[in-house]
Design an enzyme around this catalytic site. Structure first.
Site, PDB file in Angstrom:
ATOM      1  N   LYS A 169      26.225  42.658  45.695  1.00 51.21           N
ATOM      2  CA  LYS A 169      26.738  43.176  44.749  1.00 51.21           C
ATOM      3  C   LYS A 169      27.196  44.942  44.736  1.00 51.21           C
ATOM      4  CE  LYS A 169      28.470  40.883  42.358  1.00 51.21           C
ATOM      5  NZ  LYS A 169      29.816  40.037  42.571  1.00 51.21           N
ATOM      6  N   HIS A 207      34.364  45.110  45.421  1.00 51.91           N
ATOM      7  CA  HIS A 207      35.276  44.838  44.363  1.00 51.91           C
ATOM      8  C   HIS A 207      36.184  46.206  44.151  1.00 51.91           C
ATOM      9  CE1 HIS A 207      33.469  41.138  43.863  1.00 51.91           C
ATOM     10  NE2 HIS A 207      32.273  41.595  43.471  1.00 51.91           N
ATOM     11  N   GLN A 222      41.189  46.817  41.364  1.00 53.92           N
ATOM     12  CA  GLN A 222      40.270  46.779  40.142  1.00 53.92           C
ATOM     13  C   GLN A 222      39.881  48.120  39.543  1.00 53.92           C
ATOM     14  OE1 GLN A 222      39.683  45.405  43.313  1.00 53.92           O
ATOM     15  NE2 GLN A 222      38.487  43.575  43.406  1.00 53.92           N
ATOM     16  N   ASP A 273      46.800  22.468  43.863  1.00 54.65           N
ATOM     17  CA  ASP A 273      46.846  23.759  44.597  1.00 54.65           C
ATOM     18  C   ASP A 273      48.155  24.292  44.829  1.00 54.65           C
ATOM     19  OD1 ASP A 273      44.092  24.413  46.458  1.00 54.65           O
ATOM     20  OD2 ASP A 273      46.157  24.862  47.251  1.00 54.65           O
ATOM     21  N   THR A 313      51.420  24.502  41.849  1.00 58.71           N
ATOM     22  CA  THR A 313      51.796  25.735  41.275  1.00 58.71           C
ATOM     23  C   THR A 313      53.218  26.208  41.815  1.00 58.71           C
ATOM     24  OG1 THR A 313      50.331  26.974  42.786  1.00 58.71           O
ATOM     25  CG2 THR A 313      49.276  26.350  40.779  1.00 58.71           C
ATOM     26  N   VAL A 328      36.654  31.104  37.474  1.00 58.48           N
ATOM     27  CA  VAL A 328      35.837  31.560  38.575  1.00 58.48           C
ATOM     28  C   VAL A 328      36.218  32.665  39.573  1.00 58.48           C
ATOM     29  CG1 VAL A 328      34.501  30.391  40.600  1.00 58.48           C
ATOM     30  CG2 VAL A 328      35.117  29.088  38.722  1.00 58.48           C
TER      31      VAL A 328
END
Length: 381
Positions: free
Chosen positions: A79, A97, A102, A228, A232, A282
């Site tokens: 992380k 990340h 972000q 999937d 969509t 998730v």
């Protein structure tokens, strides 16, 4: 030629018990000519593997000693690094990340620019088919679905109280037994009706993990809707099918703008048709500007796994956005991930010729070039 010394740093994120290297993978690296230094596990969060498990093969070093390691040592972890501002001079292999816009990405990359270090982001280590060489996706989906089912069952039985905090499980079977028991109690309270679950991203690693958990927990196959790209892409969101499901589990990989899957406003348009009471994101793109579930915009944590969306009742609505879900199953997820990563790690001494590392470096340099001028204090070589 790159260094053959890997320095496994201790994780600092609360409740993060996984490890980028299992003891078995550390042993294989040493057998292939690497030197592996392993920081002693902190007491909190404690690594799932004991320090002694590494000792026959690796050298144990002090916790959080990586900033003082020789500059050519490769620092590996999972992380994000602690939020500090000292320049980063090493090559880091981790999930950072910061490549998809972000929040705080400039500060993260700016530290590499300032120190002359390199970031190989694990999220973007890809093979020749553009598929990630190692990922926690399966166990993320598995753990996320487990929490979603437990939250659904909990809401039915405890309307006014949020789902209590969770701690890592010693084994996957321990988790499954608990979820099965909770779901059984929830179904009994729900007039014998099992929840209807919609999984988007069902064909990927993450989606497969979510579906496997649902089946292991006793959810009937017809109650699991698997969507999937075909589904969509067939029509634009928001999707009524999400509103009509009891649980929505988002397992997509978000790398570009897409239509919204579901919004708070959409759910309020037809309250009588809403069955949705649990969203588990998730994918956890809470700060991504293209987040397809805009109301899932805050992180949740294992000690407080859910956030209630205000103004929804009968049923209530809450979401889960934990960004390290596989840590609920730290042993199995660490072993699977590090085993998948091993072939690429063995190529590190010749990283300049190995495709996976070449492409990862190119991506890092491309992202580095997008830094604002105020962050582009690149260390001269």
């Amino acid at each position: 030629m790159a260094s053959s010394t890997l320095h496994l740093r201790a994780e600092t994120k609360p409740l993060e018990h996984r490890s980028a290297l299992s003891p078995a993978v550390a042993q294989k690296l040493v057998e292939n000519g690497f030197k592996v230094n392993v920081e002693r596990s902190p007491k909190n969060p404690k690594r799932i593997f004991e320090d002694a498990d590494y000792e026959p093969y690796a050298t144990l070093v002090d916790e959080l000693s990586w900033p003082r390691a020789p500059e050519d040592h490769l620092i590996i972890g999972l992380k994000e690094l602690p939020e500090e501002d000292f320049p980063l001079k090493h090559t880091h292999i981790q999930f950072a990340h910061c490549f998809k816009g972000q929040a705080g990405w400039e500060q993260v990359l700016g530290r590499f620019a300032a120190g002359g270090g390199t970031l190989y982001d694990m999220e973007f280590l890809e093979d020749e088919n553009r598929r990630r060489v190692a990922a926690f996706g399966y166990h993320a989906g598995y753990a996320g679905a487990a929490l979603a089912l437990e939250n659904w069952a909990w809401q039915i039985q405890h309307l006014e109280t949020p789902l209590p905090g969770k701690k890592p499980y010693n084994t996957q079977s321990d988790l499954v037994e608990e979820v099965k028991s909770d779901v059984s109690a929830g179904v009994a309270k729900n007039d014998g009706k099992a929840p209807r679950i919609l999984v988007i991203g069902a064909l990927g690693r993450c989606g497969r993990g979510a579906i496997d958990l649902c089946l292991a927990a006793g959810i009937p196959e017809p109650n699991i809707l698997r969507w999937d790209l075909a589904e969509t892409s067939a029509k634009a969101g928001p999707y009524p099918e999400i509103r009509q499901a009891d649980i929505f589990i988002n397992c997509i990989y978000l790398d570009k703008p897409i239509p919204k899957f579901v919004t708070e406003e959409f759910l309020r348009e037809d309250p009588s048709s809403r069955k949705l009471s649990v969203v588990c994101d998730v994918s956890c793109d809470t700060t991504n500007p293209h987040n397809p579930i805009p109301f899932c915009n805050k992180a949740t944590y294992f000690d407080k796994p859910t956030i209630a969306v205000e103004g929804f009742a009968n049923p209530p609505l809450s979401y889960i956005t934990i960004d390290h879900l596989p840590s609920l199953l730290p042993r199995e997820s660490s072993e699977a991930f590090s085993n998948a990563l091993l072939p690429s790690l063995l190529e590190l001494p010749n990283a300049e010729k190995a495709r996976v590392w070449q492409e990862a470096r190119k991506l890092f340099e491309k992202k580095l070039a997008t830094l604002p001028a105020s962050q582009k204090h690149v260390k001269s070589s």
